[in-house]
Write a protein that holds these residues in place. Structure first.
Motif, PDB file in Angstrom:
ATOM      1  N   MET A   1       4.381 -13.154   0.731  1.00 20.23           N
ATOM      2  CA  MET A   1       2.945 -12.973   0.935  1.00 20.23           C
ATOM      3  C   MET A   1       2.646 -12.686   2.394  1.00 20.23           C
ATOM      4  N   GLY A   2       3.278 -13.440   3.301  1.00 17.96           N
ATOM      5  CA  GLY A   2       3.053 -13.202   4.717  1.00 17.96           C
ATOM      6  C   GLY A   2       3.463 -11.810   5.131  1.00 17.96           C
ATOM      7  N   ARG A   3       4.596 -11.330   4.607  1.00 19.13           N
ATOM      8  CA  ARG A   3       5.054  -9.983   4.943  1.00 19.13           C
ATOM      9  C   ARG A   3       4.090  -8.932   4.389  1.00 19.13           C
ATOM     10  N   SER A   4       3.497  -9.221   3.230  1.00 21.27           N
ATOM     11  CA  SER A   4       2.597  -8.233   2.617  1.00 21.27           C
ATOM     12  C   SER A   4       1.348  -8.013   3.463  1.00 21.27           C
ATOM     13  N   PHE A   5       0.901  -9.048   4.187  1.00 21.56           N
ATOM     14  CA  PHE A   5      -0.269  -8.876   5.044  1.00 21.56           C
ATOM     15  C   PHE A   5      -0.016  -7.813   6.117  1.00 21.56           C
ATOM     16  N   TYR A   6       1.190  -7.777   6.634  1.00 23.70           N
ATOM     17  CA  TYR A   6       1.515  -6.811   7.677  1.00 23.70           C
ATOM     18  C   TYR A   6       1.674  -5.396   7.122  1.00 23.70           C
ATOM     19  N   GLY A   7       1.730  -5.261   5.811  1.00 24.56           N
ATOM     20  CA  GLY A   7       1.818  -3.946   5.206  1.00 24.56           C
ATOM     21  C   GLY A   7       0.474  -3.259   5.061  1.00 24.56           C
ATOM     22  N   GLU A   8      -0.614  -3.972   5.392  1.00 25.57           N
ATOM     23  CA  GLU A   8      -1.967  -3.421   5.223  1.00 25.57           C
ATOM     24  C   GLU A   8      -2.620  -3.346   6.592  1.00 25.57           C
ATOM     25  N   ASN A   9      -2.442  -2.211   7.235  1.00 26.33           N
ATOM     26  CA  ASN A   9      -2.898  -1.999   8.605  1.00 26.33           C
ATOM     27  C   ASN A   9      -4.157  -1.136   8.581  1.00 26.33           C
ATOM     28  N   LYS A  10      -5.265  -1.689   9.053  1.00 28.93           N
ATOM     29  CA  LYS A  10      -6.537  -0.951   9.017  1.00 28.93           C
ATOM     30  C   LYS A  10      -7.522  -1.556  10.003  1.00 28.93           C
TER      31      LYS A  10
END
Length: 289
Positions: A249-258
């Protein structure tokens, strides 16, 4: 008399009740168990009912029937929205209901390689939890359209505030300065979430989608470094994102850059942020914690 019913007295919703509860003649909320309901009632001084997300008893149905304003702060589960599943018909039929607020997340947008987005940007959620959020957003908006009720969906950026912030993490030794080149996040102080909800109740025709985010999307490592500066200590060492030990889950946050625009929040809803950037917010957390 205005009567507020809050589904899910968690961190953000409880702060809203503390700030805005005096503006209602009666405030009620829910917690998952009778024990949690008693704890929330003692902490907030409001009527609190147990709601396990599966079924609703007569007391909760009565609270829905009497409500003029409903705030939903319960996340969806694997099969959808617990509140809609148990109480959609009751909410649609509530005779005095004027406003429904739903707390969602900017995660429904997905990633945009650091580009600016707003409420008109087509969403493309990547994580399953955010796909569920998007489906529930639509379900609440559809209920409002069918029942003739004002619905506002508040898409929240990364939430921080007293007890949940970089200063606290540094003091507890859990802060990590993870660096991913080009990565930025918006944030929002919990008191500015409360302010957005208050503004939404005052202007229920705005929306229905409203981004609740600060003015300055910033790299996460900068926030940690600033908090360390306020504490007068060296920040933790930088950790390369690729080498960081992160949960899925923590890694997934870094996959959404905006970069999330709050223009509607500020201009259409008329909401002035108490903490327009992380700097003002972190300073306030230092004082309050």
């Amino acid at each position: 008399m205005r009567r507020l019913l809050v589904f899910g007295l968690g961190y953000s919703a409880s702060r809203f009740v503390l700030r805005a509860g005096a503006g209602f003649g009666h405030v009620a909320g829910t917690a998952r168990t009778p024990e949690a309901a008693a704890e929330r009632a003692a902490a907030l001084g409001v009527e609190t009912l147990a709601f396990d997300g599966l079924s609703a008893g007569p007391a909760l149905r009565g609270a829905v029937a009497a409500a003029t304003h409903i705030l939903v702060s319960i996340p969806p589960d694997a099969t959808g929205d617990p509140v809609l599943r148990a109480l959609a018909d009751d909410i649609a039929a509530a005779p005095a209901l004027a406003w429904i607020g739903y707390l969602s997340t900017v995660g429904v947008y997905g990633g945009f390689d650091g580009a600016w987005i707003d409420e008109d940007t087509p969403i493309r959620p990547t994580a399953e939890r955010n796909r569920r959020r998007a489906e529930v957003e639509r379900a609440w908006i559809d209920l409002g359209a069918r029942a003739g009720r004002a619905v506002q969906v508040f898409r929240l950026a990364g939430i921080y505030g007293p007890g949940q912030n970089a200063v606290r993490n540094l003091r507890e030794g859990t802060a990590r300065r993870i660096v991913k080149p080009g990565q930025v996040f918006n944030r929002i102080h919990v008191d500015d979430i409360a302010g957005a909800l208050i503004a939404g109740i005052g202007r229920p025709a705005v929306g229905p989608l409203i981004n609740v985010a600060d003015d300055e999307p910033a790299p996460p490592q900068d926030v940690i470094a600033y908090a360390a500066h306020l504490l007068g200590r060296e920040p933790p060492p930088e950790i390369d994102f690729e080498a960081a030990d992160l949960s899925p889950m923590g890694r997934s946050f870094y996959g959404e850059n905006k970069r999330v625009s709050n223009r509607r929040l500020r201009r259409e809803l008329g909401c002035d942020l108490l903490y327009p950037t992380y700097r003002e917010g972190i300073r306030a957390c230092l004082d309050e914690d």
